[in-house]
Design an enzyme around this catalytic site. Structure first.
Site, mmCIF file in Angstrom:
data_model
loop_
_atom_site.group_PDB
_atom_site.id
_atom_site.type_symbol
_atom_site.label_atom_id
_atom_site.label_comp_id
_atom_site.label_asym_id
_atom_site.label_seq_id
_atom_site.Cartn_x
_atom_site.Cartn_y
_atom_site.Cartn_z
ATOM 1 N N LYS A 189 0.822 -1.219 0.000
ATOM 2 C CA LYS A 189 0.000 0.000 0.000
ATOM 3 C C LYS A 189 0.853 1.265 0.000
ATOM 4 C CE LYS A 189 0.780 0.965 4.493
ATOM 5 N NZ LYS A 189 1.092 2.228 5.188
ATOM 6 N N THR A 246 -3.704 5.325 4.186
ATOM 7 C CA THR A 246 -2.409 5.828 3.734
ATOM 8 C C THR A 246 -2.533 6.705 2.497
ATOM 9 O OG1 THR A 246 -1.462 3.780 4.585
ATOM 10 C CG2 THR A 246 -0.039 5.129 3.242
#
Length: 337
Positions: A189, A246
């Protein structure tokens, strides 16, 4: 009898996890710098990363690695991937047998391409190993906002026992036996977050951000499944949850890097100005190598790698993505393919 926790690494997330544990059980955190350890002990603050947040008075800190490790019942490694192996090799000199080792690190080792849990198994064989991962922004957790995480270990019973050490009234800890999938979700990610940040830096809208996140999840799932992760893991906290947090948070280091790249700064300028590690920069190269080796199409990763390592501009990267042909949305994911 109390379970004694040692956290190695006094960065923002290592300090936060130590603070969570200190509310439940005796906990000590190791800092490479004596002055930071003294500040945590005397002022109950980490001025380098979390200056506005008071830490539990019960949390102890030291710059003496042997003191931190020799009596611990659970070891938590909060060291960036570049220094993980070296730190663990030093820790191994003082670690008692069979002590569980939990990794907080969301990166791959450059050169070997190994996950941190694999390094643990290699350096300290015989120790139960797991990862603590999820959509966990340190400042929000310390502020007491509701959040959730996953502790992944092969042994469910051990994972349940350890999860109690990190729970808080508004911090839920789930368990998962898919160590590979949970760990890779946290690793991959970070690369997609750089792409999302580049979109923001270029002035793109929410439609673009949503497309990057969604197609990024597709790439994460393809590679994660190919490397042994379970498909469902990538729709959970360690996959989709961590990816969303994120990619959209202004607190995200990797998104921050991407945003500045989108504004035209060079990767060298950005890294020089940061006091924390953005794992996605180095990871993008390692992930790109893995994808090519396995024959997996990861266009977002490919463009992020080109910007971070080959001098390509963010605008050129997005033009490259737009020129690609589209195919079936779930190609490479359906039926675990």
């Amino acid at each position: 009898m109390d379970i004694r926790v040692a956290v190695i690494g006094a960065g923002s997330w290592g300090t936060t996890v130590a603070a969570l544990a200190a509310a439940n059980t005796p906990t000590i955190i190791w800092s490479r710098r004596a002055e930071l350890a003294a500040q945590i002990n005397d002022d109950h603050r980490n001025g380098d990363y979390l200056a506005d947040y008071e830490l539990p008075h019960a949390l102890e800190a030291t710059d003496d690695l042997e003191l931190a490790v020799r009596g611990c019942d659970v070891l938590v490694m909060g060291v960036p991937s570049a220094g993980f192996r070296g730190a663990l090799e030093e820790v191994a000199k003082h670690l008692r047998p069979w002590v569980p080792v939990i990794s907080l690190t969301k990166g791959l080792e450059v050169g070997t391409r190994k996950r941190m849990s694999e390094i643990v198994t290699e350096v300290v064989p015989g120790h139960p190993v797991g990862v603590l991962t999820g959509p966990n922004l340190a400042k929000e957790v310390l502020a007491g906002h509701a959040a959730a995480t996953v502790i992944a270990m092969d042994d469910h019973n051990v994972a349940v026992a350890l999860s109690n050490l990190f729970r808080a009234p508004l911090f839920r800890v789930y368990t998962n036996e898919d160590v590979v999938g949970c760990e890779l979700g946290g690793v991959l990610k970070n690369v997609v977050a750089i792409a999302a940040g580049m979109a923001d830096g270029l002035g793109a809208g929410d439609n673009t951000r949503a497309a990057v996140i969604t197609r990024g999840l597709s790439e994460i799932s393809r590679l994660g499944i190919a490397l042994g992760g379970e498909a469902l893991t990538f729709s959970g906290l360690a996959g989709m949850g961590d990816l969303i947090a994120t990619c959209i948070s202004t607190q995200s280091r990797n998104r921050h890097v991407g945003e500045r790249l989108g504004r035209g700064e060079t990767i060298e300028e950005i890294i020089a100005a940061m006091n924390m590690v953005a794992e996605g920069v180095k990871t993008s190269l390692v992930v790109w190598e893995l994808a090519h080796e396995l024959g997996i199409d990861m266009p977002i990763v490919e463009e992020v790698k080109a910007v971070c390592h080959d001098g390509r501009s963010a605008s050129e990267a997005y033009q490259g993505l737009l020129k690609r042909d589209s195919g079936h949305e779930q190609a490479g994911i359906r039926a675990g393919v």
